[in-house]
Every structure is written in structure tokens, then in C-alpha cells.
Design a protein around this motif. Structure first.
Motif, short mmCIF file in Angstrom:
data_model
loop_
_atom_site.label_atom_id
_atom_site.label_comp_id
_atom_site.label_asym_id
_atom_site.label_seq_id
_atom_site.Cartn_x
_atom_site.Cartn_y
_atom_site.Cartn_z
N MET A 30 0.92 -1.18 0.01
CA MET A 30 0.03 -0.04 -0.11
C MET A 30 0.76 1.40 -0.10
O MET A 30 0.32 2.24 -0.44
CB MET A 30 -0.99 -0.03 1.33
N PHE A 33 1.50 2.45 -3.55
CA PHE A 33 0.19 2.66 -4.25
C PHE A 33 -0.50 3.86 -3.48
O PHE A 33 -1.19 4.57 -4.40
CB PHE A 33 -0.83 1.50 -3.64
N HIS A 34 -0.07 4.39 -2.19
CA HIS A 34 -0.59 5.62 -1.82
C HIS A 34 -0.19 6.51 -2.59
O HIS A 34 -0.83 7.64 -2.87
CB HIS A 34 -0.42 5.62 -0.29
N MET A 37 -1.60 7.04 -5.93
CA MET A 37 -3.18 7.38 -6.00
C MET A 37 -3.59 8.76 -5.23
O MET A 37 -4.70 8.64 -5.03
CB MET A 37 -4.11 6.01 -5.78
N ARG A 44 -8.67 5.39 -4.10
CA ARG A 44 -7.54 4.79 -3.03
C ARG A 44 -8.20 4.14 -1.99
O ARG A 44 -7.84 3.30 -1.52
CB ARG A 44 -6.89 6.06 -2.48
#
Length: 143
Positions: A30, A33-34, A37, A44
Motif C-alpha cells: 500500500m 500505491f498510496h 493514487m 484509493r
């Protein structure tokens, strides 16, 4: 009785390590990815919740499998399928479903239940953390 306690606590510890591995996997997955996004807050939040749910569900299934292996290896159920069923019943605190030989051990069922309660609490805490981290961004987009 001591043997059951040692076995049950050992399986509980391994289950906790599986949950820890799932939690660390989420952190590894994550964090990048955070950043990607950052400006798509609705997506998100959705992806973070779904990922958390799926990883924690997989951890629970593996943990129940450990308990099922223990029940099966001790011959606490007539069939392997019954051992896994009994493990699910105990882990989820539903109570005995008639498939475990309760008289042969009195501690493994309650230890599996205690382990399940703790691991479900851990999973719930992670889901709440995801919402807490992402909800302020959701609310800020409404202003």
C-alpha cells in the motif's frame, strides 16, 4: 492437559505470525500505491479497503488451516474435512458442530476460539486504520 496447552499456544503463535506477515504485506503493497493514487482519493480508499479485506481473509483461512491440521493430526475428527470444519467452528467462536471429539481435549477448542477472537480484532483494527487514514481526504473533496 499441559500438552494441549503447549500445542494450542504454539499454533496461536504461528497464527499470529501469519497475521503479522499479512499486515506487513499490506504495508509493503500500500505504501507505493498510496503515492500513485494521491489525487484519486475515492479509488484509493476503495482499493485500500478491498486489499486489506482480501489479505486479512487469506490470513484467517491459513490460520484456520493450521488449527485444522492440528485437529486432524490428533485424530479429533473422523475425517480431514471434519477437522477443518471443527477448526472453523472454533476459530469463529460458533461452538462445536458435533464433529470434534471434545472429551479427548478440553483446551484446544477454547484456545482456537481465543486465537480467532484476537485475530478478528486485529483485522478489524486494520480496516478501521484504513478508513481513518483515507476518510479525511474523502471529506476534503466535498468542500
Amino acid at each position: 492437559m499441559i500438552n494441549d496447552l503447549v500445542l494450542g499456544l504454539s499454533v496461536s503463535l504461528v497464527a499470529m505470525l501469519i497475521h503479522l506477515a499479512g499486515t506487513l504485506l499490506l504495508v509493503v503493497l500500500m505504501n507505493p500505491f498510496h503515492d500513485v493514487m494521491r489525487h484519486r482519493v475515492h479509488l484509493r480508499l476503495t482499493v485500500a479497503l478491498v486489499a486489506t479485506y482480501l489479505v486479512m481473509l487469506a490470513a484467517h483461512v491459513l490460520e484456520v488451516g493450521l488449527w485444522g491440521l492440528l485437529y486432524d493430526s490428533l485424530g479429533l475428527a473422523e475425517r480431514t474435512e471434519d477437522a477443518y470444519y471443527a477448526a472453523f467452528v472454533n476459530y469463529t467462536t460458533l461452538g462445536y458442530g458435533g464433529s470434534q471429539r471434545v472429551a479427548e481435549t478440553r483446551l484446544l477448542g477454547p484456545l482456537a476460539s481465543a486465537n480467532g477472537i484476537l485475530m478478528f480484532g486485529w483485522s478489524t483494527a486494520l480496516l478501521v486504520l484504513v478508513v481513518q487514514r483515507h476518510l479525511p481526504a474523502q471529506l476534503a473533496t466535498r468542500d
